[in-house]
Write a protein that holds these residues in place. Structure first.
Motif, short mmCIF file in Angstrom:
data_model
loop_
_atom_site.label_atom_id
_atom_site.label_comp_id
_atom_site.label_asym_id
_atom_site.label_seq_id
_atom_site.Cartn_x
_atom_site.Cartn_y
_atom_site.Cartn_z
N UNK A 11 46.64 -9.88 -25.27
CA UNK A 11 47.46 -8.93 -25.89
C UNK A 11 46.50 -7.95 -26.86
N UNK A 12 45.65 -8.77 -27.15
CA UNK A 12 44.73 -8.08 -28.22
C UNK A 12 44.01 -6.95 -27.80
N UNK A 13 43.43 -7.35 -26.48
CA UNK A 13 42.49 -6.42 -25.82
C UNK A 13 43.36 -5.14 -25.15
N UNK A 14 44.69 -5.55 -24.84
CA UNK A 14 45.49 -4.47 -24.36
C UNK A 14 46.06 -3.48 -25.40
N UNK A 15 46.17 -3.80 -26.50
CA UNK A 15 46.50 -3.18 -27.70
C UNK A 15 45.35 -2.30 -27.97
N UNK A 44 51.93 4.55 -23.52
CA UNK A 44 52.90 4.17 -24.09
C UNK A 44 53.54 2.94 -22.82
N UNK A 45 53.25 3.35 -21.76
CA UNK A 45 53.50 2.20 -20.72
C UNK A 45 53.23 1.00 -21.07
N UNK A 46 51.95 0.84 -21.20
CA UNK A 46 51.27 -0.43 -21.89
C UNK A 46 51.81 -0.88 -22.90
N UNK A 47 52.08 0.06 -23.95
CA UNK A 47 52.66 -0.53 -25.21
C UNK A 47 54.22 -0.79 -25.10
N UNK A 48 54.75 -0.54 -24.25
CA UNK A 48 56.14 -0.80 -23.66
C UNK A 48 56.08 -2.36 -23.23
N UNK A 49 55.13 -2.52 -22.31
CA UNK A 49 54.84 -3.61 -21.63
C UNK A 49 54.56 -4.82 -22.78
#
Length: 60
Positions: A11-15, A44-49
């Motif tokens: 999740x750190x990489x995704x953020x 926004x879509x990645x953040x929502x996930x």
């Protein structure tokens, strides 16, 4: 459509990807507004996930 995103840092990489997309969108707003809007939508879509993930466990 759903996708599985596998990142070594989780999740750190995704953020960090979300932040990078938003910075890139801001940089391209004047020269490529459609692309900037697309990158904001992706962020926004990645953040929502990420928001939908359960909180990390605290192993004691």
């Amino acid at each position: 459509m759903a996708a599985l995103l596998s990142l070594p840092g989780g999740a750190r990489d995704a953020s960090e990807l979300v932040e990078a997309l938003l910075v890139a969108a801001q940089a391209r707003e004047a020269t490529a507004p459609e692309l900037a809007a697309r990158w904001r939508t992706l962020a926004d879509a990645i953040g929502d996930g990420l928001d939908a993930l359960p909180p990390p466990r605290q192993d004691t």
